[in-house]
Design an enzyme around this catalytic site. Structure first.
Site: not given
Length: 248
Positions: A117, A191, A198
């Site tokens: 997150c 998230c 990511c």
């Protein structure tokens, strides 16, 4: 005169709705992603999603990354309840009960899971702690953030301690970059913002998204609700992890 099939059977029996249920069972998706996954026009996908939402099987949540987007989520608890009720309607002996997770993977090494997150101060450390707790450490798990906070949110520490007897008070958030050399079998973003940034963690890494709101701006009840949702998702993840063969 025979009664009509249960509503769950009628809904799930449609090929497009079954495909949507199958895709959403693995993680949360935006409508355009579902259009690509089921290879159907958007208006048709939206129609069937409305049917599933009307039955309470699918919910939506506005994206925290782009408010014009929404993520669709399959309520696995509701599905389990509907399946159990359907079996019981056919015959009392067919009432389904959830099977306990296997104590270890079918073969190979234990899977390695990363939760992410933005701040790594609430959602992802809660998920990391709960997966480690539910598997008694048999699944290797970690968490990190794209913009880690200085410390864990006190409410995240509290809810894990009070609800699950887990102490994470000594843990500190960390950056995704610190794990760049590691390889993970599953990378689960909690998230909407971190999903967009990511990094990859190897060609065998499977990315999954759980669209969960940030409780940091809310009160104690917000953390309780988020922790309960994460716990439900983690428990439904366990049979998937335990059934996977992960090669060394």
């Amino acid at each position: 005169m025979a009664s009509s099939p249960p509503s769950f059977v009628q809904l799930a029996a449609h090929p497009i709705r079954w495909r949507l249920l199958t895709e959403l069972a693995t993680g949360d998706h935006r409508v355009r992603e579902l259009v690509d996954l089921v290879a159907q026009p958007q208006n048709l996908v939206s129609y069937h999603l409305r049917q599933l939402r009307g039955a309470g099987l699918v919910t939506t949540r506005r994206s925290s990354f782009d408010a014009r987007d929404s993520y669709y989520h399959l309520d696995l608890e509701r599905c389990a309840q509907a399946l159990a009720e359907t079996g019981a309607l056919l015959h009392p002996a067919l009432r389904l009960a959830p099977a306990p997770p296997s104590p270890a993977p079918a073969s190979g090494r234990p899977p390695v899971v990363l939760f992410t997150c933005t701040g790594n101060s609430a959602r992802s450390p809660i998920a990391e702690a709960l997966l480690r707790h539910h598997t008694a450490g048999r699944v290797e798990t970690a968490s990190a953030g794209s913009h880690p906070r200085a410390r864990l949110h006190p409410e995240a520490v509290r809810v894990l301690r009070e609800r699950h007897g887990i102490d994470v008070s000594g843990r500190r958030p960390r950056h995704l970059d610190t794990l760049s050399s590691r390889r993970f079998d599953y990378v689960i973003s909690l998230c909407d913002k971190v999903r967009e940034v990511c990094p990859g963690f190897g060609p065998r890494s499977r990315k999954v998204h759980w669209s969960i709101p940030d409780p940091a701006g809310g009160d104690q009840l917000a953390f309780d609700r988020v922790a309960a949702e994460i716990d439900s998702r983690v428990r439904h993840l366990l049979p998937v992890l335990m059934s996977q063969e992960v090669l060394p």
